[in-house]
Design an enzyme around this catalytic site. Structure first.
Site: not given
Ligand code: NAD
Length: 498
Positions: A296, A394, A262
């Site tokens: 999101c 975004e 997601e």
């Molecule tokens: P992010 O991708 O930076 O982090 C998300 C999660 O992934 C965190 O728990 C983080 O610690 C972990 N993470 C970071 N690096 C990683 C790696 N190399 N391997 C595995 N996991 C890792 O995102 P964010 O800044 O926490 O959230 C914002 C983003 O999330 C936005 O792009 C938003 O659109 C998206 N989002 C999508 C949805 C959806 O349902 N489509 C919902 C909420 C947020």
């Protein structure tokens, strides 16, 4: 709960959280200290787990899966546990909302609404568990009967972001548990509190040890190790498209684990001249400002019919100016703090970029100084063209970009001019236009004359680079299963070698 101060102000000292493996709380050796983005004071201390801690959690989830202590229970017993979780969450609603608000910066009233949604997720999850079933083929001839069994996929890794820490968790956990899987969760390092509190709630509700494990830590170490882990059968990742892509590579290079993704969005809101402009302006203001636009499904691209564009933007700007931005713990606040300093900088950088790219700033565009914490005024840019970075990327903040169209064709084409396909909305009184646009815009979630409405019965997920698979409801629970085709011979077998 002595530190809670009746949930009216931040705690006097940060609350310590351990992590949760095999039904037991463990303490960390090194910690993240989280400062409330709305108040700038330390509110929680969470363990920085190691990869060894993760391996222990995956091993516990594997044991719990293999000995069938959860999936082997009658479905009524499993559904009862999920319903008990809903009851306990109801009693801990204010406390959960408080920690969510302190770590994330969202308004307390909004956080309480989110906890209500989470309670509903567990109730729907209980129903989904009871309704999950396979299939049969009574058509294979008199000598053969076919059955399709749905089986839990195994050990699920769940990685969640910081924007809706508890809501996103609860749109997945009940459905993962409904399928019979066991799990290891890694919340965002800045918003781990409520994911840990859920461990207490699940244990109290009677979930067997080892079924739900929480490992806290950074994405780069723990998240990456989960993506690569050879003993995790499926990874459900919610976060940025860039990290989602790295999960795909890691899964391909390890055990081909199934992925649920997601990811990001750049979601269009299409406003026709024949819509109720007052309603549409209210929807647009809400769609970009809710959760400070760190959502999101935020409607961040306004696509408005040229003949009413100026009138509509003026109406919208007037509403955006009246949004109450303030202390997240204040009951009357509608928009709270930006969750991280890094995100605050990103948003302000995009606002600066919008100005240099030549977009016209209609309202907002500045930080708001409340003496502590970080806040940004809901912002509207007009005269945006599709090539501008503010129209394509975004931003993940309260920044709305307005573009115009003359025909339905143009509106659809502009709406689809993005790598994302998460959500979209259309505002019109004309049913033909509403349904034409709904069918032709490529997005996983659609709203007609409303914004952000929904419930855990409905599937969540994106088209294009917004993700793979669906979460929530029956669609969600099925993602965590795999099907087995069973062929049963009836009567005497015709021998191959006579
Ligand atoms: P992010 O991708 O930076 O982090 C998300 C999660 O992934 C965190 O728990 C983080 O610690 C972990 N993470 C970071 N690096 C990683 C790696 N190399 N391997 C595995 N996991 C890792 O995102 P964010 O800044 O926490 O959230 C914002 C983003 O999330 C936005 O792009 C938003 O659109 C998206 N989002 C999508 C949805 C959806 O349902 N489509 C919902 C909420 C947020």
């Amino acid at each position: 709960m002595d530190q809670l101060n009746n949930f009216l102000s931040p705690p006097a000292a940060p609350r310590d959280f351990g992590f949760f493996v095999d039904g037991k709380w463990q303490s960390g050796h090194d910690f993240f200290v989280r400062h409330s983005p709305g108040h700038g004071v330390a509110v929680t201390r969470t363990a920085k787990c190691s990869v060894d801690d993760l391996n222990a959690a995956v091993a516990a989830a594997r044991r719990a899966f293999e000995d069938r202590r959860w999936s082997g229970l009658p479905v009524g017993s499993r559904a009862s546990v999920l319903l008990r979780v809903a009851e306990i969450l109801r009693t801990r609603r204010d406390e959960l909302a408080y920690w969510e608000t302190l770590e994330n910066g969202k308004p307390i009233a909004q956080a309480r609404g989110e906890i209500d949604h989470c309670i509903a997720c567990f109730e729907v999850g209980a129903g989904a568990a009871r309704l999950l079933h396979g299939d049969s083929f009574n058509s294979l001839g008199d000598g053969l009967f076919g059955m399709v069994l749905r089986e839990p996929i195994g050990v699920v890794g769940l990685i969640t972001p910081w924007n809706f820490p508890f809501l996103i968790l609860c749109e997945r956990v009940p459905f993962i548990l409904a399928s019979g899987c066991t799990m290891v969760v890694k919340p965002s390092e800045v918003t781990s509190a409520t994911t840990l509190i859920l461990a207490e709630v699940l244990a109290e509700a009677g979930l067997p040890d080892g079924v739900y494990n929480v490992i806290t830590g950074s994405g780069r170490t723990i998240g990456q190790a989960m993506s690569e882990h050879p003993d995790i059968d499926m990874l459900s990742f919610t976060g940025s498209t860039a990290v989602g892509r790295s999960c795909v590579h890691a899964a391909a290079d390890s055990n081909f684990k199934k992925l649920g993704l997601e990811l990001g969005g750049k979601n269009p809101i299409i406003v026709f001249a024949d819509s109720d402009l007052e309603d549409a302006a209210d929807g647009a203001a809400f769609g970009i400002s809710f959760n400070t636009g760190q959502c999101c499904v935020s409607s961040s691209r306004l696509i408005v019919e040229r003949s009413v564009a100026r009138e509509f933007e003026a109406l919208l700007a007037e509403k955006m100016k009246r949004i109450r931005v303030g202390d997240p713990l204040d009951e009357t606040t509608q928009v709270g703090a930006i969750t991280t300093e890094a995100q605050n900088t990103t948003i302000l950088d995009y606002i600066a970029k919008g100005k240099t790219e030549g977009a016209e700033l209609v309202t907002g565009g500045t930080a708001i100084d409340l003496g502590r914490g970080q806040y940004i005024a809901p912002t509207l840019f007009s005269g945006v063209s599709r090539e501008m970075a503010i129209a394509r990327d975004e931003i993940f903040g309260p920044v709305l970009c307005s573009m115009t169209f003359d025909t339905v064709e143009q509106a659809v084409e502009l709406a689809n001019d993005t790598v994302y396909g998460l959500a979209a909305s259309v505002w019109t009184k004309n049913i033909d236009k509403a349904l034409t646009v709904t069918r032709r815009v490529r997005a996983g979630r659609f709203w007609v004359n409303t914004m952000m409405a929904g419930g855990p019965e409905m599937p969540l997920g994106g088209f294009k680079q917004s993700g793979w698979g669906r979460e929530a409801g029956m669609y969600g629970v099925e993602e965590y299963t795999q099907v087995k085709s069973v062929h049963v011979e009836i009567g005497k077998r015709t021998h191959w070698i006579s």
